[in-house]
Design an enzyme around this catalytic site. Structure first.
Site: not given
Ligand code: SAH
Length: 228
Positions: A49, A75-78
């Site tokens: 990531r 970028i989205s949260q994991p």
């Protein structure tokens, strides 16, 4: 300046450090919060990531939050990547359409989980960067295109799965039309400030929708989304 010399290595500190951070992310943020699909956990244990964000943000790449990727996008949260990937119920044989490539991180996770991923990004600068990152990591089952993804990707349709990683005011008609029988479409539906992660299934040609959890995404901008 005192201390260690600044590293000019584009990969940053030894990758084992990031591997440890990834492991902590998977255990604490994902497995610890109800992500159970072993293939999703494995994929997120693998995809680096930190290479999908700017060098200055790499040390925060495995944190429990979204991060800016330029152009006002994130970028989205994991955890959000994990839950959406899990909701798709991928077995490995599906052809997947993703709308909102962004950094390409979710795209890489999908590429680990299935045979072919077609991803559409509206902003050319992000699409170009994502393509380069994915190529650099050796993904050969991913196609990234710059376009308004609310139209889907007609030449490649139908899709077994469709994932939208931007907030939509409603279910874009072309996406349901391009969903294969028995297929699943996962998308955030709601207003500009908060949405519900929604699962749409195509059963006997009919639309069946199920509401999952609440979420907050950047806007899906296009003909069947929000106006620019
Ligand atoms: N999954 C991505 C999320 C990126 S944010 C990641 O983790 O990096 C959502 C992205 O959707 C943004 O890059 C935005 O430019 C893109 N987007 C918004 N509307 C779109 C549209 N109509 N078609 C394609 N991409 C769109």
């Amino acid at each position: 300046m005192l201390g260690a010399p600044l590293s000019r290595d584009p990969v940053g500190p030894p990758s084992s450090r990031y591997a440890r951070e990834r492991e902590r992310m998977v255990e604490g943020q994902l497995a610890g919060r109800g992500i159970t699909d072993p293939r999703v956990l494995e994929a997120m244990r693998k995809v680096p990531r930190h290479l999908f964000v700017d060098e200055a943000l790499r040390d925060r790449a495995y944190g429990d939050y979204p991060l800016p990727i330029g152009e006002g996008q994130t970028i989205s949260q994991p955890y959000m990547v994990a839950i959406m990937s899990q909701l798709l119920r991928l077995t490995g044989s599906e052809k997947v359409l993703e709308i909102g490539t962004g950094s390409g991180y979710q795209t890489a996770v999908l590429a680990e989980l299935t045979r072919r991923v077609c991803s559409v990004e509206r902003l050319a600068s992000l699409a170009t960067r994502a393509r380069a990152t994915l190529e650099g990591l050796g993904y050969t089952n991913v196609w990234v295109r710059t376009a308004d993804g609310t139209f889907g990707w007609l030449d490649e349709a139908p899709f077994d799965r469709i994932l939208v990683s931007a907030a939509s005011p409603s279910i874009p008609a072309p996406l349901f039309e391009q969903l294969a029988e028995g297929g699943r479409l996962v998308l955030p539906v709601g207003d500009a400030f908060s949405q519900t992660l929604t699962v749409v299934e195509r059963v006997g040609g009919e639309m069946r929708t199920t509401a999952d959890s609440g979420c907050v995404f950047v806007k899906l901008i296009g003909k069947y989304g929000w106006e620019a």
